[in-house]
Enzyme design. Structure first.
Site, PDB file in Angstrom:
ATOM      1  N   TYR A 205       0.848  -1.195   0.000  1.00  0.00           N
ATOM      2  CA  TYR A 205       0.000   0.000   0.000  1.00  0.00           C
ATOM      3  C   TYR A 205       0.881   1.241   0.000  1.00  0.00           C
ATOM      4  O   TYR A 205       1.905   1.280   0.688  1.00  0.00           O
ATOM      5  CB  TYR A 205      -0.919   0.024   1.227  1.00  0.00           C
ATOM      6  CG  TYR A 205      -2.272  -0.572   0.983  1.00  0.00           C
ATOM      7  CD1 TYR A 205      -3.203   0.079   0.164  1.00  0.00           C
ATOM      8  CD2 TYR A 205      -2.636  -1.778   1.563  1.00  0.00           C
ATOM      9  CE1 TYR A 205      -4.451  -0.462  -0.068  1.00  0.00           C
ATOM     10  CE2 TYR A 205      -3.880  -2.338   1.336  1.00  0.00           C
ATOM     11  CZ  TYR A 205      -4.785  -1.674   0.521  1.00  0.00           C
ATOM     12  OH  TYR A 205      -6.017  -2.214   0.294  1.00  0.00           O
TER      13      TYR A 205
ATOM     14  N   GLU B 135      -0.598   4.906  -0.486  1.00  0.00           N
ATOM     15  CA  GLU B 135      -1.362   6.131  -0.703  1.00  0.00           C
ATOM     16  C   GLU B 135      -0.498   7.355  -0.428  1.00  0.00           C
ATOM     17  O   GLU B 135       0.354   7.353   0.463  1.00  0.00           O
ATOM     18  CB  GLU B 135      -2.596   6.175   0.202  1.00  0.00           C
ATOM     19  CG  GLU B 135      -3.769   5.380  -0.314  1.00  0.00           C
ATOM     20  CD  GLU B 135      -3.795   3.961   0.192  1.00  0.00           C
ATOM     21  OE1 GLU B 135      -2.709   3.464   0.583  1.00  0.00           O
ATOM     22  OE2 GLU B 135      -4.878   3.346   0.201  1.00  0.00           O
TER      23      GLU B 135
ATOM     24  N   ASP C 261      -6.608  14.748 -24.185  1.00  0.00           N
ATOM     25  CA  ASP C 261      -6.566  13.327 -23.891  1.00  0.00           C
ATOM     26  C   ASP C 261      -5.888  12.642 -25.079  1.00  0.00           C
ATOM     27  O   ASP C 261      -6.480  12.469 -26.138  1.00  0.00           O
ATOM     28  CB  ASP C 261      -7.991  12.811 -23.707  1.00  0.00           C
ATOM     29  CG  ASP C 261      -8.072  11.327 -23.381  1.00  0.00           C
ATOM     30  OD1 ASP C 261      -7.054  10.630 -23.555  1.00  0.00           O
ATOM     31  OD2 ASP C 261      -9.153  10.870 -22.972  1.00  0.00           O
TER      32      ASP C 261
ATOM     33  N   THR D 243      -3.431   7.048 -21.546  1.00  0.00           N
ATOM     34  CA  THR D 243      -3.203   5.697 -21.063  1.00  0.00           C
ATOM     35  C   THR D 243      -1.738   5.369 -21.325  1.00  0.00           C
ATOM     36  O   THR D 243      -1.042   6.096 -22.032  1.00  0.00           O
ATOM     37  CB  THR D 243      -4.100   4.680 -21.791  1.00  0.00           C
ATOM     38  OG1 THR D 243      -3.911   4.836 -23.202  1.00  0.00           O
ATOM     39  CG2 THR D 243      -5.554   4.875 -21.447  1.00  0.00           C
TER      40      THR D 243
ATOM     41  N   LYS E 190      -2.007   0.979 -25.438  1.00  0.00           N
ATOM     42  CA  LYS E 190      -2.312   1.433 -26.802  1.00  0.00           C
ATOM     43  C   LYS E 190      -1.016   1.662 -27.597  1.00  0.00           C
ATOM     44  O   LYS E 190      -0.138   0.809 -27.609  1.00  0.00           O
ATOM     45  CB  LYS E 190      -3.200   2.681 -26.755  1.00  0.00           C
ATOM     46  CG  LYS E 190      -4.537   2.452 -26.040  1.00  0.00           C
ATOM     47  CD  LYS E 190      -5.436   3.659 -26.185  1.00  0.00           C
ATOM     48  CE  LYS E 190      -6.798   3.408 -25.557  1.00  0.00           C
ATOM     49  NZ  LYS E 190      -6.802   3.623 -24.103  1.00  0.00           N
TER      50      LYS E 190
ATOM     51  N   ARG F 143      -1.493  -1.704 -18.880  1.00  0.00           N
ATOM     52  CA  ARG F 143      -2.773  -0.998 -18.804  1.00  0.00           C
ATOM     53  C   ARG F 143      -2.727  -0.053 -17.610  1.00  0.00           C
ATOM     54  O   ARG F 143      -2.562  -0.476 -16.467  1.00  0.00           O
ATOM     55  CB  ARG F 143      -3.925  -1.984 -18.677  1.00  0.00           C
ATOM     56  CG  ARG F 143      -3.993  -2.981 -19.821  1.00  0.00           C
ATOM     57  CD  ARG F 143      -5.271  -3.781 -19.782  1.00  0.00           C
ATOM     58  NE  ARG F 143      -6.410  -2.950 -20.127  1.00  0.00           N
ATOM     59  CZ  ARG F 143      -6.813  -2.688 -21.369  1.00  0.00           C
ATOM     60  NH1 ARG F 143      -6.136  -3.204 -22.394  1.00  0.00           N
ATOM     61  NH2 ARG F 143      -7.855  -1.939 -21.603  1.00  0.00           N
TER      62      ARG F 143
END
Length: 471
Positions: A57, A59, A234, A263, A266, A272
């Site tokens: 974790y 954060e 984008d 992203t 692509k 991903r």
């Protein structure tokens, strides 16, 4: 090899999952992957995701974590952000978003945070956005000054996350769309400027998912500045072409936009995930993505992003990006020579949009018939599409994945022949009541079998992951 050993470990626990993984590799090896938003990540990128970083974790941001023991995560995130800044020439990079939609949400809230600090905004930042009611959203928009977003229409090639009602962006903003010239299918900058002057958006969104041409982001920045808007681009679908220096100057969004989202798969050929690039004045707001919008970052995916971004900084990747565009041009020319109807009449990026209504088909019928024949595409709306967004009148094809496998212009011409063979051999079929169906179709099995065999022969000379053998 590592992949065989890892599959053995999975098989020992759940053999059905191991089999599905192996079957997926077989399916990808044996089909012509022409989905414009898909690619093949390198073995190094894939392996970077399967390790102990997944168990941590983290954060917060680098040096400011809400959990102890994040030294390695800080290293990984710092390296990924460094590669992103250097690769794209960006002032700041935020590599935590889990997807393109997450990256867009981070960007939207960052722009709002920079512009205003209202009570409603502060409340929304500490709540789960999915818990907000329609009344909450109406109050939020009112307190923020009825904020407006102007983005490309879906049927013109835009994306659902650019302000459309079914997506959360359509609840955050009062949205309007700009389209393309009905005669040419090309972006009409004069009409866009007129709409922006009248609508006065807070955010002007550039970028697309199915527009087969370059966009002049210098002009879009002029329009944004004229109406006091933030230009958000984008570039999820064409980030690899920017990284590979195929899209430069006026066509490089990072040099002109206030904030850019993408992203990392692509055309960029990574894992991903998502990413936000921005100018310095937005950096502190973007870095609040976790916990404002995102949950805990995925350290193993950030590691894979770092690997893929490092790969994208090489000369070989620049060569790859240029070949993607060259192959798309060759595919478009091959289709046109055989009578296909293409939106805008061609392409100058990585994708081609075929109007299959010229063959009497819907996009859904064409997509399914091509899939039966070993050609993987996706149906897509075309401008003023009479069949809507589900059945559509178009099929979108792209060259990033097959270019990764090494196919070139000669193979693209052969693929055009195979596609036209299928499309001209497919007919609409009646539904159960005898009426016209937008989904059912008829294709001679012998034609599908022959095309599948020809596709397999074509791919045999370009093996996928040739060094990987699975048990």
């Amino acid at each position: 090899m590592a992949f065989g050993a890892s599959l053995d470990a999975v098989r020992a626990v759940e053999p059905r999952i191991a089999q599905a993984i192996a079957d997926e590799l077989d399916a990808q090896r044996g089909s012509l992957k022409l989905i414009a938003s898909e690619n093949y990540a390198s073995p190094a990128t894939l392996l970077a995701m399967g390790n102990w970083l997944s168990d941590k974790y983290a954060e917060g941001t680098v040096g400011r974590r809400f959990y102890a023991g994040c030294q390695q995560v800080d290293t990984v995130e710092s390296i990924a952000a460094e590669h992103a800044r250097e690769l794209f020439g960006a002032s700041h990079a935020y590599v935590q978003p889990h997807s393109g939609i997450d990256a867009n949400l981070v960007a939207f809230w960052a722009v709002l945070s920079q512009r205003v600090e209202s009570p409603a905004l502060r409340r929304a930042q500490v709540r789960q956005v999915n818990d907000l009611s329609e009344q909450d959203w109406a109050t939020l928009r009112r307190e923020l000054g009825d904020q407006r977003m102007l983005g490309m229409a879906l049927d013109a090639g835009g994306h659902l996350t650019h302000g459309f009602r079914p997506n959360i962006s359509g609840k955050m903003f009062d949205q309007r769309s700009y389209g393309t010239d009905p005669a040419t299918g090309l972006l009409d900058y004069d009409a866009l400027r007129a709409t922006a002057r009248e609508f006065r958006p807070l955010i002007l969104v550039g970028g697309y998912s199915a527009y087969p041409r370059r966009v002049n982001f210098a002009i879009m920045r002029e329009i944004a500045d004229e109406v006091g808007a933030t230009l958000l681009v984008d570039m999820a679908h064409f980030a690899g072409l920017v990284a590979g220096k195929v899209l430069t100057g006026d066509f490089d969004p990072v040099q002109h936009a206030h904030i850019v989202t993408t992203t990392t798969h692509k055309t960029l050929r990574g894992p991903r995930g998502g990413m936000v690039l921005c100018q310095d004045e937005l950096a502190e707001h973007v870095d609040r993505g976790c916990p404002m919008v995102l949950g805990g970052p995925l350290p193993h995916v950030m590691a894979a992003k770092a690997v893929a971004l490092a790969e994208a900084r090489t000369e070989s990747f620049r060569d790859y990006a240029q070949r993607v565009v060259d192959n798309a041009t060759a595919l478009a020319e091959g289709l046109l020579r055989r009578g296909a109807r293409l939106v805008t009449g061609g392409t100058d990026n990585h994708l081609v949009l075929v109007d299959v209504s010229a063959h009497g088909l819907t996009g859904r019928q064409a997509e399914a018939a091509l899939l039966d024949s070993g050609i993987v595409t996706n149906r897509n709306s075309i401008p003023q599409d009479p069949n809507g967004a589900w059945y559509t009148s178009g099929v979108r094809v792209g060259t990033p994945a097959l270019t990764t496998r090494g196919l070139g212009a000669a193979e693209m011409d052969q693929i055009a022949e195979l596609m036209i063979t299928v499309l001209t051999s497919t007919r609409p079929a009646a539904d159960a009541s005898g009426g016209a169906s937008k989904a059912k179709y008829a294709l001679d099995g012998a034609v599908a079998e022959k095309v599948r065999a020809q596709a397999a022969d074509l791919l045999a000379g370009f093996p996928l992951y040739p060094g990987i053998t699975l048990p």
